[in-house]
Design an enzyme around this catalytic site. Sequence first.
Site, short mmCIF file in Angstrom:
data_model
loop_
_atom_site.label_atom_id
_atom_site.label_comp_id
_atom_site.label_asym_id
_atom_site.label_seq_id
_atom_site.Cartn_x
_atom_site.Cartn_y
_atom_site.Cartn_z
N HIS A 88 -7.75 -5.85 0.24
CA HIS A 88 -6.53 -5.08 0.55
C HIS A 88 -5.75 -5.85 1.62
O HIS A 88 -5.82 -5.55 2.81
CB HIS A 88 -6.91 -3.68 1.03
CG HIS A 88 -5.78 -2.70 0.99
ND1 HIS A 88 -5.12 -2.37 -0.18
CD2 HIS A 88 -5.20 -1.97 1.98
CE1 HIS A 88 -4.20 -1.47 0.09
NE2 HIS A 88 -4.21 -1.22 1.39
N SER B 24 0.84 -1.19 0.00
CA SER B 24 0.00 0.00 0.00
C SER B 24 0.88 1.26 0.00
O SER B 24 1.68 1.43 -0.91
CB SER B 24 -0.97 -0.06 1.18
OG SER B 24 -2.05 0.83 1.01
N ASP C 65 -10.04 -5.42 -4.19
CA ASP C 65 -9.53 -4.43 -3.24
C ASP C 65 -10.40 -3.18 -3.32
O ASP C 65 -10.49 -2.53 -4.36
CB ASP C 65 -8.07 -4.10 -3.60
CG ASP C 65 -7.38 -3.26 -2.53
OD1 ASP C 65 -8.06 -2.58 -1.76
OD2 ASP C 65 -6.13 -3.27 -2.52
#
Length: 226
Positions: free
Chosen positions: A204, A119, A173
Amino acid sequence: MTQPTLPFVELGPATPHHTIIWLHGLGDDGHGFAPIVPELKLPADQAIRFVFPHAPMRAVTINGGYVMRAWYDILEIGDLSRKLDEANIVESVQAIHQLIDAEISRGVPPSRILLAGFSQGGLIALSAGLTYREPLAGLIALSTYWPDMQHPSLAPDPTHRAVPIFCAHGEVDTVVRPELGHAAFNRLRTAGYTATWHAYDMGHEVCWDEIHDLSAWIQARFADQT
Protein backbone atom coordinates in the site's frame (compact mmCIF):
# COMPACT_ATOMS: atom_id res chain seq x y z
CA MET A 1 -12.28 34.05 -7.31
CA THR A 2 -14.02 31.04 -5.80
CA GLN A 3 -12.72 30.44 -2.28
CA PRO A 4 -12.31 26.74 -1.39
CA THR A 5 -13.11 25.60 2.13
CA LEU A 6 -10.23 23.10 2.39
CA PRO A 7 -6.71 24.25 3.34
CA PHE A 8 -4.02 23.03 0.97
CA VAL A 9 -0.36 22.96 0.02
CA GLU A 10 0.44 24.40 -3.41
CA LEU A 11 3.50 24.02 -5.61
CA GLY A 12 4.26 25.36 -9.06
CA PRO A 13 3.87 28.53 -11.10
CA ALA A 14 1.59 31.37 -10.05
CA THR A 15 0.15 31.41 -13.56
CA PRO A 16 -0.24 27.74 -14.50
CA HIS A 17 -1.27 26.18 -17.80
CA HIS A 18 -2.46 23.06 -15.98
CA THR A 19 -3.39 21.96 -12.46
CA ILE A 20 -3.18 18.62 -10.68
CA ILE A 21 -5.22 18.34 -7.47
CA TRP A 22 -3.81 15.41 -5.48
CA LEU A 23 -5.66 13.84 -2.52
CA HIS A 24 -3.86 11.98 0.28
CA GLY A 25 -4.93 8.84 2.10
CA LEU A 26 -6.35 8.19 5.56
CA GLY A 27 -4.38 9.82 8.37
CA ASP A 28 -2.02 11.67 6.04
CA ASP A 29 -2.21 15.32 4.98
CA GLY A 30 -1.46 17.49 1.97
CA HIS A 31 2.27 17.45 2.69
CA GLY A 32 2.44 13.67 2.26
CA PHE A 33 2.56 13.58 -1.54
CA ALA A 34 4.20 16.97 -2.16
CA PRO A 35 7.68 15.35 -2.46
CA ILE A 36 6.48 13.40 -5.51
CA VAL A 37 6.46 16.57 -7.64
CA PRO A 38 10.20 16.71 -8.47
CA GLU A 39 10.30 12.92 -8.88
CA LEU A 40 7.74 13.10 -11.69
CA LYS A 41 10.21 15.19 -13.72
CA LEU A 42 7.46 16.94 -15.65
CA PRO A 43 8.54 19.43 -18.33
CA ALA A 44 8.66 23.06 -17.22
CA ASP A 45 6.85 24.25 -20.34
CA GLN A 46 3.69 22.45 -19.22
CA ALA A 47 3.58 24.90 -16.27
CA ILE A 48 1.77 22.53 -13.93
CA ARG A 49 0.48 23.76 -10.58
CA PHE A 50 -0.03 21.11 -7.86
CA VAL A 51 -2.67 21.47 -5.16
CA PHE A 52 -2.50 19.08 -2.19
CA PRO A 53 -5.53 19.62 0.05
CA HIS A 54 -5.78 18.54 3.68
CA ALA A 55 -8.78 16.33 4.47
CA PRO A 56 -10.97 17.40 7.43
CA MET A 57 -10.24 16.09 10.92
CA ARG A 58 -12.87 13.53 11.89
CA ALA A 59 -13.37 10.49 14.11
CA VAL A 60 -12.74 7.22 12.26
CA THR A 61 -14.86 4.36 13.57
CA ILE A 62 -12.59 1.49 12.51
CA ASN A 63 -9.71 3.20 14.34
CA GLY A 64 -11.61 3.28 17.63
CA GLY A 65 -13.03 6.74 17.00
CA TYR A 66 -9.57 8.29 16.86
CA VAL A 67 -9.66 11.75 15.25
CA MET A 68 -7.45 12.08 12.18
CA ARG A 69 -7.52 13.56 8.71
CA ALA A 70 -10.01 11.53 6.70
CA TRP A 71 -12.10 12.17 3.63
CA TYR A 72 -14.84 10.03 5.17
CA ASP A 73 -15.53 7.74 8.10
CA ILE A 74 -15.12 3.99 7.59
CA LEU A 75 -17.75 2.23 9.71
CA GLU A 76 -16.80 -1.40 9.03
CA ILE A 77 -14.06 -3.10 7.10
CA GLY A 78 -13.58 -6.54 5.57
CA ASP A 79 -11.07 -8.04 3.18
CA LEU A 80 -13.24 -7.23 0.16
CA SER A 81 -15.80 -4.80 1.57
CA ARG A 82 -16.11 -1.42 3.26
CA LYS A 83 -19.08 0.23 4.98
CA LEU A 84 -18.60 3.95 4.42
CA ASP A 85 -20.27 7.16 5.60
CA GLU A 86 -21.69 8.40 2.29
CA ALA A 87 -22.68 11.76 3.78
CA ASN A 88 -18.97 12.39 4.49
CA ILE A 89 -18.13 11.37 0.92
CA VAL A 90 -20.68 13.83 -0.46
CA GLU A 91 -19.17 16.61 1.69
CA SER A 92 -15.65 15.81 0.52
CA VAL A 93 -16.70 15.63 -3.13
CA GLN A 94 -18.33 19.06 -2.82
CA ALA A 95 -15.14 20.44 -1.25
CA ILE A 96 -13.05 19.11 -4.15
CA HIS A 97 -15.51 20.63 -6.61
CA GLN A 98 -14.82 23.96 -4.88
CA LEU A 99 -11.09 23.47 -5.44
CA ILE A 100 -11.74 22.79 -9.13
CA ASP A 101 -13.90 25.93 -9.30
CA ALA A 102 -11.06 27.92 -7.75
CA GLU A 103 -8.61 26.71 -10.40
CA ILE A 104 -11.07 27.62 -13.15
CA SER A 105 -11.36 31.08 -11.56
CA ARG A 106 -7.55 31.35 -11.87
CA GLY A 107 -7.89 30.75 -15.62
CA VAL A 108 -7.26 26.98 -15.86
CA PRO A 109 -10.14 25.34 -17.78
CA PRO A 110 -11.51 21.92 -16.74
CA SER A 111 -9.82 20.33 -19.76
CA ARG A 112 -6.45 21.17 -18.16
CA ILE A 113 -7.22 19.93 -14.65
CA LEU A 114 -6.33 16.45 -13.37
CA LEU A 115 -7.59 14.87 -10.15
CA ALA A 116 -5.37 12.31 -8.43
CA GLY A 117 -5.86 10.40 -5.21
CA PHE A 118 -4.31 7.65 -3.11
CA SER A 119 -6.41 5.15 -1.11
CA GLN A 120 -9.28 7.15 0.47
CA GLY A 121 -8.23 10.06 -1.71
CA GLY A 122 -8.55 7.88 -4.81
CA LEU A 123 -12.20 7.16 -4.07
CA ILE A 124 -12.87 10.88 -3.66
CA ALA A 125 -10.90 11.73 -6.83
CA LEU A 126 -13.00 9.27 -8.86
CA SER A 127 -16.26 10.41 -7.29
CA ALA A 128 -15.49 14.13 -7.65
CA GLY A 129 -14.11 13.83 -11.17
CA LEU A 130 -17.00 11.79 -12.54
CA THR A 131 -19.66 14.04 -10.97
CA TYR A 132 -18.18 17.45 -11.79
CA ARG A 133 -20.32 19.57 -14.11
CA GLU A 134 -17.73 19.38 -16.93
CA PRO A 135 -15.25 16.65 -17.99
CA LEU A 136 -11.72 17.02 -16.66
CA ALA A 137 -8.40 16.19 -18.36
CA GLY A 138 -8.10 12.90 -16.50
CA LEU A 139 -8.29 11.04 -13.20
CA ILE A 140 -5.66 9.08 -11.27
CA ALA A 141 -6.84 6.41 -8.81
CA LEU A 142 -3.98 4.87 -6.82
CA SER A 143 -4.35 1.89 -4.47
CA THR A 144 -8.02 2.55 -3.97
CA TYR A 145 -11.52 1.14 -4.37
CA TRP A 146 -14.80 2.54 -5.71
CA PRO A 147 -17.98 0.80 -4.53
CA ASP A 148 -21.42 1.40 -5.95
CA MET A 149 -22.76 4.17 -3.70
CA GLN A 150 -26.41 5.01 -3.22
CA HIS A 151 -26.45 8.79 -2.76
CA PRO A 152 -27.85 10.31 -6.00
CA SER A 153 -25.20 13.05 -6.12
CA LEU A 154 -22.48 10.37 -6.34
CA ALA A 155 -23.84 8.76 -9.51
CA PRO A 156 -21.14 9.05 -12.23
CA ASP A 157 -21.99 11.21 -15.23
CA PRO A 158 -22.11 9.06 -18.39
CA THR A 159 -21.08 12.08 -20.48
CA HIS A 160 -17.62 11.80 -18.85
CA ARG A 161 -16.89 8.38 -20.33
CA ALA A 162 -14.07 9.70 -22.51
CA VAL A 163 -12.11 11.07 -19.52
CA PRO A 164 -8.89 8.98 -19.23
CA ILE A 165 -8.53 7.21 -15.87
CA PHE A 166 -5.23 5.77 -14.60
CA CYS A 167 -5.98 2.94 -12.13
CA ALA A 168 -2.99 1.49 -10.28
CA HIS A 169 -2.55 -0.95 -7.41
CA GLY A 170 0.08 -2.94 -5.56
CA GLU A 171 -0.14 -6.66 -6.14
CA VAL A 172 0.75 -7.38 -2.49
CA ASP A 173 -1.33 -4.60 -0.90
CA THR A 174 -2.70 -5.90 2.42
CA VAL A 175 -4.46 -2.64 3.40
CA VAL A 176 -6.64 -2.25 0.30
CA ARG A 177 -6.59 -5.63 -1.37
CA PRO A 178 -5.78 -5.57 -5.11
CA GLU A 179 -9.09 -7.34 -5.75
CA LEU A 180 -10.85 -4.18 -4.53
CA GLY A 181 -8.86 -2.01 -6.92
CA HIS A 182 -9.50 -4.35 -9.82
CA ALA A 183 -13.22 -4.42 -9.00
CA ALA A 184 -13.25 -0.60 -9.24
CA PHE A 185 -11.46 -0.77 -12.59
CA ASN A 186 -13.92 -3.38 -13.87
CA ARG A 187 -16.87 -1.29 -12.74
CA LEU A 188 -15.51 1.69 -14.66
CA ARG A 189 -14.83 -0.33 -17.80
CA THR A 190 -18.22 -2.07 -17.68
CA ALA A 191 -19.91 1.33 -17.47
CA GLY A 192 -17.99 2.50 -20.55
CA TYR A 193 -15.37 4.71 -18.92
CA THR A 194 -11.85 5.03 -20.38
CA ALA A 195 -9.84 3.34 -17.63
CA THR A 196 -6.47 1.57 -17.82
CA TRP A 197 -5.09 -0.88 -15.23
CA HIS A 198 -1.51 -0.79 -13.90
CA ALA A 199 -0.24 -3.35 -11.38
CA TYR A 200 3.05 -3.12 -9.46
CA ASP A 201 5.06 -5.36 -7.18
CA MET A 202 4.42 -3.32 -4.02
CA GLY A 203 2.17 -2.98 -1.01
CA HIS A 204 0.00 0.00 0.00
CA GLU A 205 2.41 2.61 -1.32
CA VAL A 206 3.85 4.08 -4.50
CA CYS A 207 6.97 2.85 -6.29
CA TRP A 208 9.46 4.19 -8.83
CA ASP A 209 7.98 2.28 -11.76
CA GLU A 210 4.56 3.71 -10.92
CA ILE A 211 5.95 7.25 -10.70
CA HIS A 212 7.65 6.77 -14.09
CA ASP A 213 4.39 5.56 -15.66
CA LEU A 214 2.43 8.39 -14.06
CA SER A 215 4.87 10.95 -15.44
CA ALA A 216 4.47 9.63 -18.99
CA TRP A 217 0.68 9.47 -18.60
CA ILE A 218 0.41 13.03 -17.25
CA GLN A 219 2.65 14.40 -20.00
CA ALA A 220 0.51 12.67 -22.62
CA ARG A 221 -2.66 14.22 -21.17
CA PHE A 222 -1.15 17.72 -21.40
CA ALA A 223 1.02 17.24 -24.50
CA ASP A 224 -1.02 19.35 -26.92
CA GLN A 225 -1.96 22.05 -24.41
CA THR A 226 1.30 23.92 -23.74
